[in-house]
Design a protein around this motif. Structure first.
Motif, PDB file in Angstrom:
ATOM      1  N   UNK A   1      30.856  42.541  33.022  1.00 17.33           N
ATOM      2  CA  UNK A   1      31.499  43.732  32.449  1.00 17.33           C
ATOM      3  C   UNK A   1      31.810  44.733  33.554  1.00 17.33           C
ATOM      4  N   UNK A   2      30.895  44.818  34.496  1.00 16.19           N
ATOM      5  CA  UNK A   2      31.075  45.731  35.629  1.00 16.19           C
ATOM      6  C   UNK A   2      32.325  45.352  36.432  1.00 16.19           C
ATOM      7  N   UNK A   3      32.485  44.050  36.697  1.00 18.95           N
ATOM      8  CA  UNK A   3      33.644  43.599  37.467  1.00 18.95           C
ATOM      9  C   UNK A   3      34.948  43.845  36.702  1.00 18.95           C
ATOM     10  N   UNK A   4      34.924  43.578  35.399  1.00 21.39           N
ATOM     11  CA  UNK A   4      36.119  43.803  34.584  1.00 21.39           C
ATOM     12  C   UNK A   4      36.496  45.286  34.583  1.00 21.39           C
ATOM     13  N   UNK A   5      35.486  46.134  34.475  1.00 19.13           N
ATOM     14  CA  UNK A   5      35.724  47.584  34.502  1.00 19.13           C
ATOM     15  C   UNK A   5      36.259  48.015  35.864  1.00 19.13           C
ATOM     16  N   UNK A   6      35.685  47.449  36.919  1.00 18.85           N
ATOM     17  CA  UNK A   6      36.138  47.781  38.277  1.00 18.85           C
ATOM     18  C   UNK A   6      37.612  47.421  38.449  1.00 18.85           C
ATOM     19  N   UNK A   7      37.991  46.216  37.991  1.00 20.83           N
ATOM     20  CA  UNK A   7      39.391  45.793  38.117  1.00 20.83           C
ATOM     21  C   UNK A   7      40.310  46.780  37.405  1.00 20.83           C
ATOM     22  N   UNK A   8      39.867  47.203  36.212  1.00 20.91           N
ATOM     23  CA  UNK A   8      40.717  48.130  35.443  1.00 20.91           C
ATOM     24  C   UNK A   8      40.847  49.474  36.163  1.00 20.91           C
ATOM     25  N   UNK A   9      39.747  49.992  36.654  1.00 18.13           N
ATOM     26  CA  UNK A   9      39.796  51.284  37.353  1.00 18.13           C
ATOM     27  C   UNK A   9      40.561  51.174  38.681  1.00 18.13           C
ATOM     28  N   UNK A  10      40.359  50.074  39.399  1.00 15.49           N
ATOM     29  CA  UNK A  10      41.110  49.850  40.645  1.00 15.49           C
ATOM     30  C   UNK A  10      42.613  49.856  40.356  1.00 15.49           C
ATOM     31  N   UNK A  11      43.016  49.184  39.270  1.00 15.67           N
ATOM     32  CA  UNK A  11      44.440  49.105  38.933  1.00 15.67           C
ATOM     33  C   UNK A  11      45.006  50.487  38.655  1.00 15.67           C
ATOM     34  N   UNK A  12      44.177  51.328  38.012  1.00 18.80           N
ATOM     35  CA  UNK A  12      44.650  52.654  37.635  1.00 18.80           C
ATOM     36  C   UNK A  12      44.667  53.623  38.808  1.00 18.80           C
ATOM     37  N   UNK A  13      43.578  53.624  39.584  1.00 21.31           N
ATOM     38  CA  UNK A  13      43.407  54.664  40.605  1.00 21.31           C
ATOM     39  C   UNK A  13      43.471  54.133  42.029  1.00 21.31           C
TER      40      UNK A  13
ATOM     41  N   UNK B   1      31.590  45.238  48.291  1.00 23.57           N
ATOM     42  CA  UNK B   1      30.957  44.078  47.634  1.00 23.57           C
ATOM     43  C   UNK B   1      31.606  43.798  46.278  1.00 23.57           C
ATOM     44  N   UNK B   2      31.986  44.862  45.584  1.00 20.90           N
ATOM     45  CA  UNK B   2      32.649  44.682  44.284  1.00 20.90           C
ATOM     46  C   UNK B   2      34.015  44.029  44.474  1.00 20.90           C
TER      47      UNK B   2
END
Lengths: 193, 193
Positions: free
Chosen positions: B16-28, B58-59
């Motif tokens: 879930x952490x990785x999925x959230x990271x991908x989403x936030x990376x895409x946005x910001x 690492x993420x």
């Protein structure tokens, strides 16, 4: 003359500011760059940056605007060519030339979602450009395959032109290779050299 | 069984952490995303994020690693094909399939300098992949024109596959169009359907 000097100094600061912004954007992304960082890098106060640009969005827009205006002109000239072949060659040559002359800027356009979104939002130039370019290169009423082909070519040329892999190539070499690759992919006949 | 349950919960949090990271990376962008933002979005403490990943690097690496491993496998399989044509088709089909299945991730790879640099730095996977892919698609000892052609094709396919313009296309349609465009650009003969 005094006011002209003041104006020139302000213009000079403005262009140094934009160049600095492009460099920081490339390094940290638009999201990772603050007005304060731009001010620090220039050795001025944040207020001095604020005098020229109120937001990062305004900076992004100012960075992109000249290249987008050049693109518009290339598309106008291409559309005025008589044959389909000459239209394609003119649009492609102009696009490739722009990419090669503005490599650093293109790399930034390609690699930062913040820049692309800021341009779409503020100038609506990118979308308009894409639509016109597809119409020129794929012809009127292209099918999905035609649209996707043109997208792959334009994206590929832009990304390759701005890529670090080809930093060492001189402009003329890169320009002529990208132009020939694009022509081949668009099904244009081989030119006599 | 208790420890297995704990392990499963931890794994679930991690994905879930990785999925959230991908989403936030895409946005910001990667530069504009902090570990704190990821924690807030997940509704956990920063310490909980820190339990899994010590740094943003690492993420990024964990996000990219599975796709890069898949790419390595595709390249191995492609290299094992007997004819040059089959090698090209296998590498191209695998590359396109990967792009289409991981569209959001590809969009992120394409559009954030932070991601590309983190991958280059930590896995050295991207450069290795590019070298192997060029060798497969352009043949051994390709000239500059061959290398640039392959770069334009790969970059164009990846950027087009991850582009918002084609978000509405279903996977099969996008996959088959990208594959056909790539084959045509690589000079492969038309297939019988």
């Amino acid at each position: 003359m005094a006011s002209m000097t003041v104006g020139t100094v302000a213009e000079d600061t403005k262009s140094r500011l934009l160049a600095t912004a492009v460099r920081l954007f490339s390094e940290h992304g638009v999201g990772g760059t603050s007005l304060q960082m731009i001010a620090d890098e220039l050795g001025v106060t944040k207020a001095a940056v604020y005098y020229h640009f109120k937001t990062k969005g305004e900076i992004t827009e100012a960075v992109a605007a000249p290249a987008l205006r050049e693109l518009e002109q290339i598309l106008d000239e291409a559309a005025a060519q008589r044959s389909r072949g000459a239209q394609i060659d003119h649009a492609l040559a102009g696009f490739v030339d722009l990419i090669v002359r503005h490599r650093a800027l293109v790399a930034l356009f390609n690699t930062d979602p913040g820049v692309a979104r800021a341009i779409d939002r503020s100038l609506r130039g990118a979308q308009n450009f894409k639509t016109r370019m597809v119409a020129l290169l794929a012809g009127p009423d292209p099918d999905l395959a035609g649209v996707i082909t043109v997208h792959v070519i334009l994206a590929g040329l832009a990304l390759t032109g701005g890529a670090a892999d080809h930093e060492d190539l001189d402009d003329d070499t890169l320009r002529s290779h990208l132009f020939e690759v694009g022509r081949r992919m668009l099904g244009r006949p081989k030119r006599r050299v």
